[in-house]
Design a protein around this motif. Structure first.
Motif, PDB file in Angstrom:
ATOM      1  N   LEU A   1      41.304  38.455 -43.280  1.00 42.35           N
ATOM      2  CA  LEU A   1      42.723  38.298 -42.985  1.00 42.35           C
ATOM      3  C   LEU A   1      43.253  36.983 -43.535  1.00 42.35           C
ATOM      4  O   LEU A   1      44.355  36.921 -44.098  1.00 42.35           O
ATOM      5  CB  LEU A   1      42.949  38.375 -41.477  1.00 42.35           C
ATOM      6  CG  LEU A   1      44.386  38.220 -40.975  1.00 42.35           C
ATOM      7  CD1 LEU A   1      45.289  39.290 -41.570  1.00 42.35           C
ATOM      8  CD2 LEU A   1      44.423  38.294 -39.453  1.00 42.35           C
ATOM      9  N   LEU A   2      42.476  35.910 -43.420  1.00 47.12           N
ATOM     10  CA  LEU A   2      42.907  34.614 -43.941  1.00 47.12           C
ATOM     11  C   LEU A   2      43.029  34.633 -45.460  1.00 47.12           C
ATOM     12  O   LEU A   2      43.928  34.008 -46.028  1.00 47.12           O
ATOM     13  CB  LEU A   2      41.925  33.524 -43.512  1.00 47.12           C
ATOM     14  CG  LEU A   2      41.995  33.102 -42.044  1.00 47.12           C
ATOM     15  CD1 LEU A   2      40.912  32.083 -41.739  1.00 47.12           C
ATOM     16  CD2 LEU A   2      43.359  32.522 -41.717  1.00 47.12           C
TER      17      LEU A   2
ATOM     18  N   SER B   1      34.986  30.084 -36.449  1.00 51.95           N
ATOM     19  CA  SER B   1      36.404  29.985 -36.797  1.00 51.95           C
ATOM     20  C   SER B   1      37.247  29.575 -35.597  1.00 51.95           C
ATOM     21  O   SER B   1      38.304  28.964 -35.751  1.00 51.95           O
ATOM     22  CB  SER B   1      36.913  31.321 -37.333  1.00 51.95           C
ATOM     23  OG  SER B   1      36.857  32.319 -36.329  1.00 51.95           O
TER      24      SER B   1
ATOM     25  N   LEU C   1      42.438  29.394 -34.415  1.00 49.87           N
ATOM     26  CA  LEU C   1      41.686  28.899 -35.566  1.00 49.87           C
ATOM     27  C   LEU C   1      41.537  27.384 -35.525  1.00 49.87           C
ATOM     28  O   LEU C   1      42.526  26.657 -35.425  1.00 49.87           O
ATOM     29  CB  LEU C   1      42.389  29.307 -36.861  1.00 49.87           C
ATOM     30  CG  LEU C   1      42.521  30.827 -37.075  1.00 49.87           C
ATOM     31  CD1 LEU C   1      43.468  31.113 -38.225  1.00 49.87           C
ATOM     32  CD2 LEU C   1      41.161  31.447 -37.332  1.00 49.87           C
TER      33      LEU C   1
ATOM     34  N   SER D   1      44.048  45.129 -42.117  1.00 56.17           N
ATOM     35  CA  SER D   1      43.097  44.146 -41.586  1.00 56.17           C
ATOM     36  C   SER D   1      43.251  43.987 -40.072  1.00 56.17           C
ATOM     37  O   SER D   1      42.269  43.871 -39.339  1.00 56.17           O
ATOM     38  CB  SER D   1      43.298  42.793 -42.273  1.00 56.17           C
ATOM     39  OG  SER D   1      42.891  42.856 -43.622  1.00 56.17           O
TER      40      SER D   1
ATOM     41  N   VAL E   1      38.915  35.009 -30.929  1.00 60.36           N
ATOM     42  CA  VAL E   1      39.799  36.156 -31.103  1.00 60.36           C
ATOM     43  C   VAL E   1      39.806  36.924 -29.792  1.00 60.36           C
ATOM     44  O   VAL E   1      38.759  37.133 -29.174  1.00 60.36           O
ATOM     45  CB  VAL E   1      39.314  37.082 -32.239  1.00 60.36           C
ATOM     46  CG1 VAL E   1      40.287  38.240 -32.436  1.00 60.36           C
ATOM     47  CG2 VAL E   1      39.133  36.312 -33.532  1.00 60.36           C
TER      48      VAL E   1
ATOM     49  N   ASP F   1      36.119  39.861 -40.286  1.00 61.89           N
ATOM     50  CA  ASP F   1      37.484  40.401 -40.297  1.00 61.89           C
ATOM     51  C   ASP F   1      38.511  39.276 -40.350  1.00 61.89           C
ATOM     52  O   ASP F   1      39.514  39.371 -41.068  1.00 61.89           O
ATOM     53  CB  ASP F   1      37.721  41.236 -39.035  1.00 61.89           C
ATOM     54  CG  ASP F   1      36.951  42.550 -39.030  1.00 61.89           C
ATOM     55  OD1 ASP F   1      36.529  42.986 -40.117  1.00 61.89           O
ATOM     56  OD2 ASP F   1      36.776  43.126 -37.937  1.00 61.89           O
ATOM     57  N   VAL F   2      38.265  38.211 -39.587  1.00 60.26           N
ATOM     58  CA  VAL F   2      39.191  37.075 -39.573  1.00 60.26           C
ATOM     59  C   VAL F   2      39.225  36.412 -40.946  1.00 60.26           C
ATOM     60  O   VAL F   2      40.299  36.069 -41.457  1.00 60.26           O
ATOM     61  CB  VAL F   2      38.787  36.053 -38.486  1.00 60.26           C
ATOM     62  CG1 VAL F   2      39.615  34.767 -38.612  1.00 60.26           C
ATOM     63  CG2 VAL F   2      38.979  36.650 -37.093  1.00 60.26           C
TER      64      VAL F   2
ATOM     65  N   LEU G   1      40.466  44.732 -37.265  1.00 55.14           N
ATOM     66  CA  LEU G   1      40.075  43.697 -36.320  1.00 55.14           C
ATOM     67  C   LEU G   1      40.286  44.176 -34.886  1.00 55.14           C
ATOM     68  O   LEU G   1      39.426  43.984 -34.014  1.00 55.14           O
ATOM     69  CB  LEU G   1      40.884  42.430 -36.580  1.00 55.14           C
ATOM     70  CG  LEU G   1      40.618  41.204 -35.707  1.00 55.14           C
ATOM     71  CD1 LEU G   1      39.139  40.831 -35.717  1.00 55.14           C
ATOM     72  CD2 LEU G   1      41.463  40.023 -36.188  1.00 55.14           C
TER      73      LEU G   1
ATOM     74  N   VAL H   1      33.551  40.487 -36.356  1.00 55.81           N
ATOM     75  CA  VAL H   1      34.888  39.970 -36.056  1.00 55.81           C
ATOM     76  C   VAL H   1      35.186  38.752 -36.930  1.00 55.81           C
ATOM     77  O   VAL H   1      36.280  38.612 -37.477  1.00 55.81           O
ATOM     78  CB  VAL H   1      35.014  39.611 -34.556  1.00 55.81           C
ATOM     79  CG1 VAL H   1      36.296  38.823 -34.288  1.00 55.81           C
ATOM     80  CG2 VAL H   1      34.987  40.870 -33.706  1.00 55.81           C
ATOM     81  N   GLU H   2      34.186  37.871 -37.081  1.00 56.03           N
ATOM     82  CA  GLU H   2      34.354  36.683 -37.927  1.00 56.03           C
ATOM     83  C   GLU H   2      34.658  37.080 -39.369  1.00 56.03           C
ATOM     84  O   GLU H   2      35.513  36.477 -40.037  1.00 56.03           O
ATOM     85  CB  GLU H   2      33.077  35.839 -37.876  1.00 56.03           C
ATOM     86  CG  GLU H   2      33.224  34.458 -38.447  1.00 56.03           C
ATOM     87  CD  GLU H   2      33.648  33.442 -37.401  1.00 56.03           C
ATOM     88  OE1 GLU H   2      33.706  32.266 -37.760  1.00 56.03           O
ATOM     89  OE2 GLU H   2      33.934  33.819 -36.262  1.00 56.03           O
TER      90      GLU H   2
ATOM     91  N   ILE I   1      44.547  35.052 -32.369  1.00 56.50           N
ATOM     92  CA  ILE I   1      43.503  34.426 -33.184  1.00 56.50           C
ATOM     93  C   ILE I   1      43.708  32.917 -33.117  1.00 56.50           C
ATOM     94  O   ILE I   1      44.736  32.407 -33.573  1.00 56.50           O
ATOM     95  CB  ILE I   1      43.567  34.905 -34.638  1.00 56.50           C
ATOM     96  CG1 ILE I   1      43.503  36.434 -34.704  1.00 56.50           C
ATOM     97  CG2 ILE I   1      42.441  34.285 -35.464  1.00 56.50           C
ATOM     98  CD1 ILE I   1      43.694  36.998 -36.103  1.00 56.50           C
TER      99      ILE I   1
END
Length: 267
Positions: free
Chosen positions: A136-137, A5, A79, A111, A8, A132-133, A115, A129-130, A77
């Motif tokens: 969130l998205l 992604s 992206l 979220s 972070v 979690d991201v 994270l 972590v990925e 973050i």
């Protein structure tokens, strides 16, 4: 933490950050310390427990501490476009936000807390972590269907004007160069004012902001992945003295190159 992604990080901001830009979309959340604000597209936006910020790639923005005698910790973050396009395939073009703010509803707050907790772990799990991201998205995607966010998400043109692409290619290939904006404009057969207008219209930024941002990203990549002395990294992006490079880095990241390298090793 780095993944497909982007990246972070939990960043301890020690001082105000000058206007800069990124080659990726950046989402910022306040975690602790004093509140902060950012000037984005001429609008001052607050970064606090109740509001996060989104900055599209290449858009010039700064970061100011509300209390210059205190520090703050931010969750950053970064992206990449290809990752965003996979999560938002219906757009069909490179992803962009028309809003710069995120209202912190309970789901988003949960979220971010999760994270942040995973980022503070002594052994960071990149896959976790990925995940979690991605979660969130999905929540941000849900927000776009709410009335208050109806017009806040849009596509953007994937390709820049060819003259702008030529200028960016020259910048990337000549990070050490000391070149004026007039000389840049001459390389692509444009006037100085037209080049500024092109950067503003297509990138919401300026030539110098973008060139300095490319230098910063090159320096950060070397600090993250190489054991080169800081003096050699400084020379690779055009600084003859490491002290000047350290000041430049601090102004653009809010911490020193040494502290940035230590933080990267910790993650």
């Amino acid at each position: 933490a780095h993944g497909e992604s982007g990246s972070v990080s939990l960043v301890h901001i020690e001082k105000n950050i000058v206007a800069h830009a990124h080659s990726c979309t950046q989402i910022l959340f306040w975690m602790e310390g004093c509140h902060a604000f950012s000037n984005v597209n001429g609008v001052q936006l607050t970064l606090s427990p109740w509001q996060g910020l989104i900055v599209n790639r290449w858009v010039a923005h700064d970061l100011q501490l509300e209390d210059p005698h205190r520090t703050c910790v931010l969750l950053k973050i970064n992206l990449q476009d290809d990752f965003l396009e996979r999560h938002f395939p219906s757009l069909g073009v490179a992803y962009a936000f028309t809003t710069q703010t995120i209202n912190m509803d309970p789901a988003v707050l949960a979220s971010i807390a999760q994270l942040g907790h995973n980022m503070e772990s002594s052994r960071i799990n990149a896959k976790l972590v990925e995940s979690d991201v991605a979660q969130l998205l999905l929540q941000l995607e849900d927000l776009q269907h709410e009335p208050a966010y109806k017009h806040r998400f849009r596509g953007r043109r994937k390709m820049f004007d060819y003259r702008l692409r030529q200028t960016l290619d020259f910048m990337r290939a000549n990070l050490v160069e000391s070149c004026t904006v007039d000389q840049l404009a001459e390389r692509v057969n444009m006037s100085r004012s037209r080049l500024f207008q092109l950067f503003h219209d297509e990138m919401n930024s300026t030539p110098l902001t973008v060139w300095n941002s490319l230098r910063m990203e090159a320096a950060m990549q070397q600090l993250e992945s190489m054991e080169l002395p800081i003096g050699e990294i400084a020379e690779s992006i055009g600084f003859t003295q490491s002290g000047n490079f350290s000041r430049f880095f601090h102004e653009h990241q809010g911490l020193s190159p040494r502290h940035y390298r230590v933080a990267c090793r910790a993650t």
